[in-house]
Every structure is written in structure tokens, then in C-alpha cells.
Design a protein around this motif. Structure first.
Motif, PDB file in Angstrom:
ATOM      1  N   THR A 844       0.820  -1.219   0.000  1.00 48.62           N
ATOM      2  CA  THR A 844       0.000   0.000   0.000  1.00 48.62           C
ATOM      3  C   THR A 844       0.849   1.261   0.000  1.00 48.62           C
ATOM      4  O   THR A 844       0.295   2.361   0.000  1.00 48.62           O
ATOM      5  CB  THR A 844      -0.929   0.032   1.235  1.00 48.62           C
ATOM      6  N   HIS A 912      -3.963   0.980  -3.079  1.00 47.96           N
ATOM      7  CA  HIS A 912      -4.603  -0.327  -3.106  1.00 47.96           C
ATOM      8  C   HIS A 912      -3.558  -1.385  -3.464  1.00 47.96           C
ATOM      9  O   HIS A 912      -2.762  -1.197  -4.388  1.00 47.96           O
ATOM     10  CB  HIS A 912      -5.727  -0.367  -4.143  1.00 47.96           C
ATOM     11  N   GLY A 946      -9.863  -8.191   1.376  1.00 46.26           N
ATOM     12  CA  GLY A 946     -10.882  -7.649   2.264  1.00 46.26           C
ATOM     13  C   GLY A 946     -11.869  -8.735   2.658  1.00 46.26           C
ATOM     14  O   GLY A 946     -11.813  -9.869   2.173  1.00 46.26           O
ATOM     15  N   GLU A 949     -18.040  -9.969   0.773  1.00 47.05           N
ATOM     16  CA  GLU A 949     -18.985  -8.869   0.702  1.00 47.05           C
ATOM     17  C   GLU A 949     -20.279  -9.190   1.432  1.00 47.05           C
ATOM     18  O   GLU A 949     -20.925  -8.298   1.969  1.00 47.05           O
ATOM     19  CB  GLU A 949     -19.279  -8.535  -0.764  1.00 47.05           C
ATOM     20  N   PRO A 968     -15.050 -10.987  -1.955  1.00 44.41           N
ATOM     21  CA  PRO A 968     -14.701  -9.674  -1.419  1.00 44.41           C
ATOM     22  C   PRO A 968     -14.783  -8.606  -2.495  1.00 44.41           C
ATOM     23  O   PRO A 968     -14.513  -8.865  -3.673  1.00 44.41           O
ATOM     24  CB  PRO A 968     -13.268  -9.849  -0.920  1.00 44.41           C
ATOM     25  N   HIS A 970     -12.788  -6.107  -2.476  1.00 48.70           N
ATOM     26  CA  HIS A 970     -11.383  -5.817  -2.741  1.00 48.70           C
ATOM     27  C   HIS A 970     -10.581  -7.102  -2.516  1.00 48.70           C
ATOM     28  O   HIS A 970     -10.146  -7.379  -1.395  1.00 48.70           O
ATOM     29  CB  HIS A 970     -10.874  -4.713  -1.809  1.00 48.70           C
ATOM     30  N   ASN A 972      -7.568  -7.749  -3.593  1.00 46.11           N
ATOM     31  CA  ASN A 972      -6.174  -7.374  -3.320  1.00 46.11           C
ATOM     32  C   ASN A 972      -5.185  -8.464  -3.741  1.00 46.11           C
ATOM     33  O   ASN A 972      -4.117  -8.606  -3.148  1.00 46.11           O
ATOM     34  CB  ASN A 972      -5.969  -7.054  -1.832  1.00 46.11           C
ATOM     35  N   ARG A1021     -13.364 -15.820   6.085  1.00 47.99           N
ATOM     36  CA  ARG A1021     -12.270 -15.011   5.569  1.00 47.99           C
ATOM     37  C   ARG A1021     -11.935 -15.464   4.152  1.00 47.99           C
ATOM     38  O   ARG A1021     -12.013 -16.656   3.841  1.00 47.99           O
ATOM     39  CB  ARG A1021     -11.014 -15.157   6.431  1.00 47.99           C
ATOM     40  N   GLY A1029      -7.682 -12.630   4.986  1.00 45.84           N
ATOM     41  CA  GLY A1029      -8.010 -11.232   5.269  1.00 45.84           C
ATOM     42  C   GLY A1029      -8.904 -11.098   6.498  1.00 45.84           C
ATOM     43  O   GLY A1029      -9.036 -12.012   7.320  1.00 45.84           O
ATOM     44  N   ALA A1030      -9.515  -9.915   6.604  1.00 49.66           N
ATOM     45  CA  ALA A1030     -10.400  -9.641   7.742  1.00 49.66           C
ATOM     46  C   ALA A1030     -11.644 -10.503   7.645  1.00 49.66           C
ATOM     47  O   ALA A1030     -12.120 -10.797   6.537  1.00 49.66           O
ATOM     48  CB  ALA A1030     -10.774  -8.164   7.772  1.00 49.66           C
TER      49      ALA A1030
END
Length: 1278
Positions: A844, A912, A946, A949, A968, A970, A972, A1021, A1029-1030
Motif C-alpha cells: 500500500t 490499493h 478484504g 462482501e 470480497p 477488494h 487485493n 475469511r 483477510g479480515a
């Protein structure tokens, strides 16, 4: 006789003798019975009370009306000497004249019938004048009136006299005499002229006490021929006048001022005798050149004039001393002044006519008692006292051993029934006479107890009880008390007997309850009564109110917990504030009393004080006190004064106001400048506790006010002070913040901070602005005087330095300002950053570096750099299956990172991961930005993704859950799969059971063999090669959802004539559930009727359209899991008002009408059945769907709703034949599912398990869904 005394205890045996209290005798005679001293002592007094009934009681004579001490009559007046008396037997009257019997049988003399008033004809008045006395006699004695002196006078007439003119020279004194005829009643004198106008009097001309008119010094204007003296005689109601006096004042050219000389009094040292209680009149009249003396011309040589009783009259020539007393003896001096002075002293001696010190009193006595008649008289000279019995001088009455004079008192001992007598005590001295009649009436009366028998007395323990026994008889009876054991009550040390028969017992104890007996007897008879004594528990305050200190506006509650004897009714608690009862008012809620508590709402400073709680019964009361102190901001200060101490300095002084129970810590001085900022007060100074301040003031017009500050804040301001003004002066400051910058390439804009009006020192202020180019050889100053900034200098070279200074000026010049360097306008930079480089720091952040070629100051000040960057897309965007969908529309704006100053690198963060960026660097100055550097492209590395969704959970049974989610937003990076973790909600957070890593293409799964009816925490996740991820967290429950609300309390909050309001509470947190409210009348035969639907979360429902005065049954109806209607609450209510009766009879009750309606309903029902059959035959329902709709609620498959993978717009939906969770749920949902109550089957949970929404996503069947139908039932989530 002696005055009555309070009940006295008898010494010795403890027994008491109780004469009855003083009362009035029959026929209005108040006979006081005195127990006279036997050996110099004094006895108590009693009166025959009205309760003591006697058929006939004799009464000695008592005079009710007496002749006057002196009577002056004139030829037309009869002599009327009034005399009246009461007595039984009836009273006979006789008169004496000059101490000899006077017969009323003479012609012209009469006595009024039935009375003793003597009337003498006017024709006999002159011959019969003298001393008269009236005597009233009956069988019990004779009463005498005081002597009355009758004086007969002729009508006054002024003797004829020859009057000659009074001639004096101007300036000489003169006296005009009056000398009216003498009379026993002196006349009032007036001086008038022939026009009946009063002669004007002043300090020079005045009338003396002798009636003469005194002129201190005659003036030509005093000449008049008609000075007339008038004498007004009040008795004959006659005014006579003297012959007019002619005063002639001859003018003189040699008027000399005479020294004052006193003509009144004539004696060098006059003496006066004043009578006690009368009015003393002293007079000083002077002749000569008299002018009024300032102040009082009278003084007392042996002390001050008595205040309030000394009055100056007649232009300070007369001193009147009212209500003379013996203390007024002494020497009084008067004086006049003019060109000299004259003084005279008066010697005053105070004497007194006889007056009573102790007057003999009448009384009723029993046989064997002793009567004492006191006769103590004051006076000066000392009066002579003479005693008479029945009008006969004591020395002429036969002597008796039972009658003696002792210390001025007549003592009659061992009285016998025939000793009744009326005694006269007469005192005389040179100033008058004094006479008093007092009778001694001896009677024998039987004993009678006047207190009611069987009287009840109640006291509380430790109080003193008083048991009354009023007994009367002659001789006075002896009273004895017996306790409930019939033993003498006075044997108890707590008992005490009074002479009036009352028994005192105290402190009382519960063992004193019972019946007491009172016995009274004398030598002739006896009597007895009983009295019941009840002893109760004392009232006590167990929880007293506590003192409170409260802030203004708070609500204070005092509590007073008291205990009462249960048998004492009524009882209660009374609240008092500073001694006055605290009462509730319908107009105010300031005070409210509820039980034993007092609430004071919104306390103010006027509410503070001492609040007393009084717990009371009929027998006693207990009290406790608490103090209410109200604290708050201090009150406004007052008496604010402005003291000018210098040309530009003032001193303020004020008086602090109310502290409101919190000491003042400081004062804030506020100032209003009336020329530049009128109406706005600003804080100027803080003074620590002292009530004064010194302020330095520039030019202006000022007012001040002061606020006091304590621990509770600032108080209200004081009244503004009077305005003061200061004179103009030169400015004392120069402007600050002077700058020179151009906003165009060819100008210089000079700015500065204007001075505030307080620094102007004048009504107006201007600024002298000077500038010149900054060169090695200094040039001349350019200057311009303006009213304020900015000043624009045009036609300057680009970016050139200048020296600038700005000076404040008014009528005078301010201080010399310092020099400031400024620059003319800049141009856009011509240089740009070179050698731009990018270093990747993480997914990032990147470090951007550059260098600058050329002079950064040409043509302007370098302000800094800007880094512009754009995100072009994902790195893996060519693999569209892994990239998020493209966002239509214009490209996003560039990101800007500003780097101030001369930097050469910066860290650009917030990017990003796994993205393609383009960036450029440019330089900027005050004019704008220069050309950008070459474009640099950079790719950020992958990072952790991320959270997914969306995650939807559906209950498939008691042990299974179905899960669906979306990728997600994002990623990434390239997704490598999903990680699902779950545990029971009540388990510790350590160690989630971890599922195998789910492939990236899987977007749903099923969890089986779970804890029945358990609540689970789910965490999902997404993963890339950099790790998970989160998480997206959801809570799910395997317990079925309740379909009926669980209510706590239900009641009717309000009832009207045609409505009622139902209110309820929830027994536990639960979802919003709707139910129906139904009602039916109890007075008529009718079915349940629905009023509408209510929501359990609202807590209330208004049931309307009811009839007044009618009883109703009300019930709540819901549906259970099977869809059946269930009534889960019922009650009754009666509306207000009067029920309106229904009309009797009517066609609606006729049999033919009911049959007609029934036939019509059956026909309509038949038509509906035929239509339904026809519609069913034409439908296209599959057998499979019909079977699915009949599946039990515990065996429903998951809904078939496609979540699927991420696809771009070019890809088409696949033709998978599998069914998703959404479709199955939509097809198989039953009536008792959550969708039936919440309007949707879309349910989400917060982390604590509460609802946060509904299942989201598109309902119905979607093409391209994959996966077999779940055999598990889809029950609603908890």
C-alpha cells in the motif's frame, strides 16, 4: 381585696384546699372571694362560678354612676347630679349637702324614679350650690359617692370701660391687655379685628397664656384702631368681646435696637407647681429687637428635655410638657437673642392629687374566714386616709376585737354571717379627693364539685397528667384525691395537689391507667367525682430529616419517619418552614407532600430556611428540624462607582451582592466602548476577590459592569455604570502583520492587520504606507495614506524585492514602524522535477524521489511539490475471473499529495494492493504549478483480501445451517480460497474448529451435526497467497423462532366514552411480531370483531369505535407454528358515559328478513365454489411443486438463490440444473416462518445475536445456480 393568684400547692400534709376559679355572680355581680391574711399573710381569691346554681343570692350595693367632681351651672341650667347603683335587696338612695342630710321634698328639687339622680331647678341653683354626696343603701350595707361641688355662675359680661388709644413710638414694645371676666372654667381667648379676621402672629407679635397681645417692638404697620379681644366660655356657650383697642405707632427717624428683655415671666425666678399626669406650660415672652434663635430656645438645667413629651408652641415661646411625672422636677431655662440676649429660669415642682397604688377590692367570704381591704394611696402632699363602714366614719363605729387597721389595711377576721358591710376608703390632700367602696359579703354555701363526673383524661407516657376537680363552697372546701387503689394519691412522689383542686401526676407511666377519685368537704357538706386516666405510647421520629445543600433549580426531598400509638387516631405529619405550615398549592408544584416526605421542586434562594417535621397526635407531638441551603451563582454586585484618577486611568469600586452560600472567588470587569462597539460588553479584567479595580483606557466612551464569580459560575452583571469619555491622543501602536506579495506578475499588494478601534486613540485612524525597491543604493520612499488594507502598487517588475513600512496616524503620528521585505508578483515556475524514481515499500506504500534542475526561485518563491497519481486498475485485470467488475463512468480524479518546502522525496501511502498506478511530480509557487515530470508507472504487490462482501445463514433444522456468501469487493490479489471458522457462542474464544480451505469458486456450504438449538459464531475469511483477510462475522441460532409475543404486563392505560388505550410490556427482548386485537360486547349477543393489527414492539394500541357505558371483552390473537389462530390474552373493560339504547323493534329482527339474507349468502357461496373449481382446472401446477409445498417445516431445503462467482458483463449464466438455498426457501416457506411476520425471510444478526436486518439478495429461482438441493429443513433463525 387582694388580686387572684394562680393555684398554689399547700405545704405539709400534701393535701390541698381548692377555692373555685373566679367567675361572675348572678345578675352581673362579679364577687371576688379573698382569703385575707391571718398573720400578715395573703390568701387566694375565688368567685362564685355561674355553674354554682342558687335560687336567690343577695348583693351589696355597688355604684354604677356617680356625680362629677365639679359641676358649674349658669342661670338657664338645672343642676343634674347623676347617681345609680345595683344591689339585692333593691337599693335606696339619699343625698347630703355640706355633710348634712338633704331632703328631696323641697319645691324645685326631685330624685329620678327608680334611681338616685338629683335634679335641682335652675332658679334654686344659686341658693343651693355647695358640696353634695349620694348614698346607696340596702340590707347589706351603704355605698357612698365622691363629693360633687356645685358652682352657680351668672352669664359672663364685660364691664363697661373707657378705652383710650395706645400710642407708642416705632421700635418700642407694647402690650394690649384682655382681662376677661373670671369663671370657674377659664375661657379661650382670641384676638380679631372688626372684620373678624385673626390678628396675624409671629415671633414679634404673639398672645401670651394670660390672653394679652405682646408686641416685642412696634412697627408703623401695626397701627390699627380695632384690636378686639374675644373670650369664648364653653359652659354657657357664650363669646363676649372687649372694646376695640386703638394702637397708634408713631414713625421715628432714630429707631434704636434695644437689648432683649423678658416681660413674661415678670418674676426673676418664677416657680411652678405641676400635677402628676397633667400638662405643664412654661412661657417666655421678650421685648426689644428679637430675632428667632436657631435651634431650641428652651433647655433643662438638670437634664435633657423628655423626648416625645416636650412640645414647643407659640413660635418657641411656650414649652408644653405633657403627662408630667415626678422625674420632671427641676429647673427649665428659656432665652431670646437679638442684638443681645435675655434668659430666665423656671423652677418646677411636681406634686400629685391622690391616686391609687392599691385599691380595696370587694369580695365574698365564708364564715370563719378573714377579709383584708387594702387602701394604699399615693400623692403629694401625702394624702390623709379615712375609713368608713356603711358611710359611718370608722371612729364612730362601735369597737370590735375582730376589726383592726394594719399598715393602711382594714382587716376583718373570723367573719360571721351578719358581718356583711360596705367599707369606704377616702384619701384627701390639697389637690383633690379619692374615694373607693369595697364590700365584704359573708355567706354560707354547700360544697359542690363543678368538674363533670367520670371525666376522661389521656396523656402519653412521660408526660404530666392534670386531673381537675373544681369544688366550690363557703367556707372553701378541702379537696383530696385517691388513686385507682383508693389510696391517697399524694403519697406518690410524682403527685402534686394545687389549691384549685387539680391533681398533677407526672411523668406518667402505663401503670397509672385507671379511675381516680376526688373528694371535697367543708364543715357543712361533702361531694365526690371520679376521673379515668389513660396513658398512651409517645410519638417518636425514628428517621429525622437531614439538612441539605442544593444547587438552585434542583429538587430536594426531606423524609420524616415517625411512629405513633396505634390507638391515637387521627395522627399525621405536618411540615413547617421557618415556623409557617408548608401547604401544597393547585397553582404551583413548588411543594408536594406525600406521606412522610416533603419535596421542594426547583429550589430557589427564597426557598432556603429551616424545615421542621412535626409528627402529631391529639395528645402529643414530636419534632425534628433540617436546614435547606441553596447554593448557586452569586447575585449581581451593586453601587458600582467610577472614580476618575487620571487622564487615561479610572478606578472602579463596587459593593458585592449576595454570595448565595458560596464565597465569591473573583470579579470580572466588563467594558463597553460606546463609539466603536456600542451595545457590546467585553471582558476586560479579572479581579481576585477585591471589590475595586484600576483600568487604563485609550480614547473612547466607556461604560462598565461587574460580575461576581464563585464556585458555581458567574453571576448576573451589575447595572452598567455611568458613561465616561477619554480625550484623543496619538496612536501608541503600529500595525502588525505587514506583508508585500503580488497577485499579478506586475503588481505588489501590501497588506497589514488594522489596529482595533481601541488602539486608535481618536475617532478616525489612517495608515501611512511607504515602499521602495530593495537595492544596493537606497532610493526615495513612495508613500500613500489610506484608510485600511490592502494597497496595490502597479507596474512593478516580476518578483522584485521591496522595503515596506506601515505607520498608524490620526491627528498625530504613531510610533515608527519596522521595515518589512516584500516581493512583487510571481510568475509560473519554469522548472520541473527530474530523475523521478519509485521504490516499492509494501502493498500500500511507495517512496517517490526526484531532483530539480535550475534555480527554484526563478520566477518566484518555491512553495513545494505535488505528487499526482492515478489508479489504472488491478494488476490481474486481464484474468477477469479474478478481478472485480469494472466500474462504468468517467475515470476517477487524480490523487494529490502536497509536499511543502524544498524536499526531494516523499512516502505515498494509502494505495490499493495489487493495483496499477501512474504518477507525476510537479513544482509550485504562489502563482501556480509548473510543468509536470515524465509519467512513471508502478504496480503495487498483492496483499491480504478484504472481507467477503456478504454472508447469509439459514437454519436447515435443529442441527444444520446453510451458508452462502459473495466474493470480497477488494480481493487485493489472486484469491486462493476461503477459510470458515465457527464455535458455540458461549465457548471461549480460543480455538475455532477450522474447516478445510474452501476452493475460491465455492460460494456456499452446509454445516451439519451441530449442537441442537445452539447459537453459533461464524467467521468467514478470503485468502490470497499473502494469507487470510479480515473476517465477516455472523451469529446464527438453531432454535426455532417464536411466533407469538411473550408479554409481561398488559393493562388499560386510558378509558374514554368511545375508546380505550391498551398498554403492555415485553417479558424479554424479541422480534417485532404483529397480532390482532379483537373485542365483543358483553351486553349484546355479537361475535368477536377485529379492531386491527398491533405490533408487539410499540407497547400500546388504541381501541376505538366503542359505545359509551358498555362492557367489552378484549383479546389478543396470533398464529402458532401450525398457522392456527390462538388467543393469548383476554380481559374486560367498561367505557365511560351512558349507554345509548338501541331502537326497539325493526325489520332487521323480523323472520322473513333473516331468511332472505340467509338465502342470498348461500347463493353467493355456491357461485364462488364453481369459480374456484374452474380456475383450478385451468392452472399449470406441477405435482412436484404441490408435494414440495406440503413438506413439513422441519424438512425444508435451502432457498435457491444464486450468489455465484464474480463474472463480468461478457460472461453468460451457466445452465446448471442445481437448486440454491434461496429458491428452495422461497418455494417451501410455511406460514409460521419469519417471512410471515416480518415481511421478509432476510435475516441477519449482530455479533451479539440481535437482528440487524433481513436476508438480502434476489428472491426466486436464478439460472446458473449449482449444487444439489439440501435435504435439511429451513427453519427460521432465532
Amino acid at each position: 381585696m387582694s388580686t387572684p393568684r394562680q393555684p398554689q400547692p399547700r405545704a405539709g400534709s400534701g393535701r390541698s384546699r381548692a377555692p373555685a376559679p373566679a367567675m361572675a355572680l348572678p345578675r352581673g355581680l362579679g364577687l371576688v372571694l379573698l382569703l385575707l391574711p391571718l398573720l400578715g399573710g395573703r390568701s387566694a381569691a375565688i368567685v362564685i362560678p355561674p355553674e354554682y346554681s342558687l335560687h336567690e343570692l343577695q348583693q351589696p350595693p355597688e355604684l354604677t354612676e356617680q356625680p362629677p367632681e365639679q359641676l358649674v351651672v349658669f342661670p338657664s341650667d338645672d343642676v343634674v347630679l347623676k347617681c345609680a347603683a345595683t344591689g339585692n335587696p333593691p337599693v335606696e338612695f339619699r343625698w347630703t349637702r355640706e355633710d348634712r342630710p338633704f331632703s328631696a321634698e323641697l319645691p324645685g328639687v326631685s330624685v329620678s324614679p327608680g334611681g338616685g339622680t338629683l335634679v335641682i331647678n335652675a332658679s334654686l341653683a344659686g341658693r343651693l350650690q355647695g358640696r353634695f354626696r349620694c348614698a346607696a343603701t340596702n340590707a347589706l350595707g351603704t355605698a357612698l359617692s365622691p363629693e360633687s361641688r356645685v358652682i352657680a355662675e351668672n352669664t359672663p359680661q364685660w364691664p363697661k370701660e373707657k378705652v383710650t388709644p395706645v400710642e407708642v413710638e416705632e421700635g418700642d414694645p407694647v402690650v394690649l391687655p384682655c382681662d376677661p371676666p373670671k369663671s370657674a372654667v377659664p375661657p379661650k381667648i382670641y384676638w380679631l379685628n372688626s372684620r373678624i379676621v385673626h390678628i396675624a402672629q409671629d415671633a414679634r407679635v404673639s398672645m401670651g397664656q394670660d390672653g394679652f397681645l405682646y408686641f416685642a417692638n412696634a412697627q408703623v404697620g401695626d397701627s390699627h384702631p380695632d384690636y378686639i379681644c374675644h373670650a369664648h366660655y364653653l359652659g354657657p356657650r357664650t363669646i363676649i368681646q372687649k372694646e376695640p383697642l386703638d394702637l397708634r405707632v408713631t414713625p421715628s427717624n432714630s429707631v434704636q435696637s434695644r437689648r432683649p428683655r423678658l416681660v413674661v415671666p415678670r418674676d426673676p425666678q418664677p416657680t411652678h407647681v405641676a400635677l402628676r399626669g397633667g400638662t405643664l406650660v412654661l412661657e417666655c415672652i421678650a421685648e426689644g429687637a428679637v430675632t428667632p434663635r436657631p435651634g431650641c430656645p428652651w433647655r433643662r438645667l438638670n437634664g435633657p428635655l423628655p423626648p416625645g413629651r416636650a412640645v414647643l408652641d407659640n413660635f418657641n415661646k411656650t414649652l408644653r410638657l405633657r403627662d408630667v411625672s415626678e422625674a420632671d422636677d427641676g429647673e427649665y431655662e428659656c432665652g431670646e437673642n437679638g442684638h443681645g440676649s435675655a434668659r430666665r429660669s423656671h423652677l418646677v415642682t411636681v406634686e400629685a392629687a391622690p391616686y391609687w397604688v392599691r385599691r380595696p377590692q370587694s369580695g365574698v367570704f365564708g364564715p370563719g374566714e378573714t377579709a383584708r381591704l387594702d387602701c394604699v394611696v399615693g400623692g403629694k402632699p401625702r394624702p390623709r386616709i379615712a375609713w368608713s363602714l356603711n358611710g359611718v366614719p370608722l371612729e364612730e363605729v362601735p369597737a370590735s376585737g375582730r376589726r383592726v387597721l394594719r399598715d393602711g389595711a382594714l382587716v376583718l377576721s373570723r367573719l360571721e354571717p351578719n358581718d356583711s358591710v360596705v367599707a369606704q376608703c377616702e384619701a384627701t390632700n390639697s389637690h383633690g379627693r379619692l374615694l373607693a367602696n369595697a364590700f365584704v359579703y359573708v355567706v354560707e354555701l354547700p360544697v359542690k364539685i363543678l368538674t363533670p363526673d367520670e371525666a376522661s383524661y389521656a396523656v402519653v407516657e412521660n408526660q404530666t397528667a392534670f386531673l381537675h376537680c373544681r369544688a366550690f363552697g363557703a367556707p372553701a372546701p378541702t379537696v383530696e384525691w385517691l388513686n385507682p387503689a383508693l389510696e391517697p394519691a399524694l403519697q406518690d412522689d410524682r403527685a402534686f395537689g394545687f389549691t384549685n383542686g387539680t391533681l398533677r401526676l407526672g411523668p406518667a407511666a402505663p401503670g397509672d391507667r385507671g379511675v381516680f377519685t376526688c373528694r371535697a368537704h367543708n364543715g357543712h357538706s361533702n361531694a365526690s367525682v371520679t376521673a379515668r386516666l389513660d396513658v398512651r405510647a409517645a410519638t417518636r421520629i425514628e428517621v429525622p430529616p437531614q439538612s441539605v445543600t442544593a444547587k438552585k433549580g434542583e429538587t430536594v426531598t426531606f423524609t420524616c419517619g415517625a411512629t405513633f400509638d396505634p390507638g391515637l387516631v387521627p395522627h399525621g405529619v405536618l411540615w413547617l418552614r421557618d415556623g409557617d405550615p408548608v401547604l401544597e398549592s393547585p397553582d404551583s408544584d413548588k411543594f408536594s407532600v406525600a406521606g412522610d416526605t416533603l419535596t421542594v421542586a426547583g429550589v430557589d434562594y427564597g426557598d432556603q430556611g429551616r424545615f421542621r417535621c412535626r409528627a402529631w397526635t391529639q395528645l402529643d407531638a414530636a419534632e425534628a428540624e433540617a436546614e435547606l441551603r441553596v447554593v448557586g451563582r452569586p447575585g449581581p454586585v451593586w453601587d458600582l462607582q467610577v472614580l476618575e484618577e487620571g487622564e487615561r486611568q479610572v478606578r472602579l469600586r463596587w459593593t458585592p451582592g449576595e454570595e448565595h452560600n458560596s464565597p465569591v472567588e473573583k470579579f470580572v470587569v466588563e467594558q463597553e466602548e460606546g463609539i466603536f462597539s456600542a451595545g457590546r460588553f467585553e471582558e476586560r479584567l479579572t479581579v481576585p476577590g477585591e471589590p475595586w479595580a484600576v483600568l487604563a483606557l485609550p480614547y473612547g466612551r466607556y461604560r462598565f459592569r461587574v460580575r461576581a464569580v464563585n464556585g458555581y459560575g458567574r453571576g448576573d452583571p451589575s447595572t452598567p455604570s455611568a458613561a465616561i469619555s477619554t480625550a484623543p491622543a496619538a496612536p501608541e501602536r503600529y500595525p502588525m502583520g505587514v506583508k508585500g506579495e503580488g497577485n499579478e506578475t506586475n503588481n505588489l499588494v501590501i497588506t497589514w492587520q488594522p489596529l482595533p478601534p481601541g488602539d486608535w486613540n481618536a475617532p478616525e485612524l489612517r495608515y501611512r504606507v511607504q515602499w521602495r525597491p530593495l537595492e544596493l543604493v537606497r532610493g526615495n520612499w513612495h508613500e500613500e495614506t489610506v484608510g485600511g488594507p490592502p494597497l496595490v502598487v502597479r507596474d512593478t517588475p516580476t518578483f522584485s524585492p521591496y522595503e515596506i513600512r506601515v505607520q498608524a496616524v490620526n491627528e498625530a503620528e504613531g510610533p515608527e514602524p519596522p521595515l518589512v521585505i516584500g516581493y512583487s508578483g510571481e510568475d509560473l515556475p519554469l522548472v520541473y522535477p527530474e530523475n523521478v524514481g519509485v521504490e516499492i515499500l509494501n502493498s500500500t506504500s511507495v517512496r517517490v524521489t526526484w531532483s530539480l534542475g535550475g534555480d527554484p526561485r526563478d520566477p518566484g518563491h518555491l512553495r513545494g511539490y505535488r505528487v499526482l497519481y492515478w489508479r489504472e486498475g488491478w494488476v490481474g485485470e486481464r484474468s477477469r475471473r479474478q478481478a472485480p467488475p469494472a466500474t462504468p463512468g468517467p475515470p476517477p480524479p487524480a490523487g494529490v499529495l502536497t509536499v511543502p518546502g524544498e524536499a526531494s522525496e516523499v512516502i505515498l501511502g494509502g494505495l490499493h494492493p495489487w493495483s496499477r498506478y501512474q504518477l507525476q511530480v510537479l513544482v509550485f509557487n504562489g502563482r501556480g504549478a509548473g510543468p509536470p515530470s515524465a509519467e512513471i508507472h508502478v504496480h503495487t504487490p498483492e496483499g491480504v483480501p478484504g472481507p467477503p462482501e456478504e454472508l447469509r445463514v439459514e437454519r436447515l433444522g435443529d442441527t444444520a445451517l446453510g451458508l452462502e456468501w459473495r466474493r470480497p469487493r477488494h480481493p487485493n490479489g489472486v484469491l486462493s480460497g476461503f477459510l470458515l471458522q465457527y464455535r458455540l457462542e458461549n465457548q471461549s474464544e480460543g480455538g475455532f474448529p477450522v474447516r478445510d480451505l474452501l476452493p475460491p469458486r465455492d460460494l456456499n456450504t452446509t454445516l451439519a451435526r451441530l449442537e441442537p438449538r445452539g447459537r453459533y459464531r461464524l467467521e468467514l475469511r478470503a485468502r490470497t497467497r499473502h494469507g487470510p483477510g479480515a473476517p465477516l462475522v455472523r451469529l446464527a441460532s438453531l432454535a426455532p423462532e417464536p411466533v407469538l409475543p411473550v408479554l409481561g404486563s398488559v393493562g388499560f392505560g386510558e378509558v374514554g366514552e368511545d375508546f380505550t388505550v391498551l398498554r403492555w410490556t415485553l417479558a424479554q427482548p424479541q422480534a417485532n411480531i404483529e397480532f390482532e386485537v379483537e373485542y365483543m360486547s358483553k351486553t349484546t349477543e355479537e361475535p368477536w370483531r377485529s379492531s386491527g393489527r398491533a405490533n408487539s414492539s410499540l407497547g400500546r394500541y388504541r381501541l376505538g369505535d366503542l359505545r359509551p357505558g358498555t362492557s367489552y371483552r378484549v383479546q389478543f390473537v396470533g398464529r402458532n407454528h401450525s398457522g392456527e389462530r390462538v388467543a393469548f390474552w383476554e380481559s374486560e373493560v367498561h367505557t365511560n358515559g351512558t349507554m345509548v339504547p338501541s331502537p326497539a323493534g325493526g325489520f332487521a329482527t323480523e323472520g322473513w328478513f333473516i331468511g332472505f339474507v340467509s338465502a342470498a349468502v348461500l347463493l353467493l357461496l355456491l357461485l364462488l365454489i364453481l369459480c374456484f373449481i374452474k380456475r383450478s382446472k385451468g392452472g399449470k401446477y406441477s405435482v412436484k411443486d404441490k408435494e414440495d409445498t406440503q413438506v413439513d417445516s422441519e424438512a425444508r431445503p435451502m432457498k435457491d438463490e444464486t450468489f455465484g462467482e464474480y463474472r463480468d458483463g461478457e460472461e453468460k449464466a451457466s445452465g446448471s440444473s442445481g437448486r440454491s438455498l434461496g429458491a428452495a426457501g422461497a418455494a417451501l416457506g410455511s406460514d409460521d416462518s419469519l417471512a410471515g411476520y416480518g415481511g421478509s425471510a432476510d435475516v441477519q444478526f449482530n455479533e451479539d445475536g440481535s437482528f440487524i436486518g433481513q436476508y438480502s439478495g434476489t428472491r426466486g429461482t436464478a439460472a446458473g445456480s449449482s449444487g444439489p438441493a439440501s435435504p435439511s429443513a429451513a427453519a427460521p433463525l432465532d
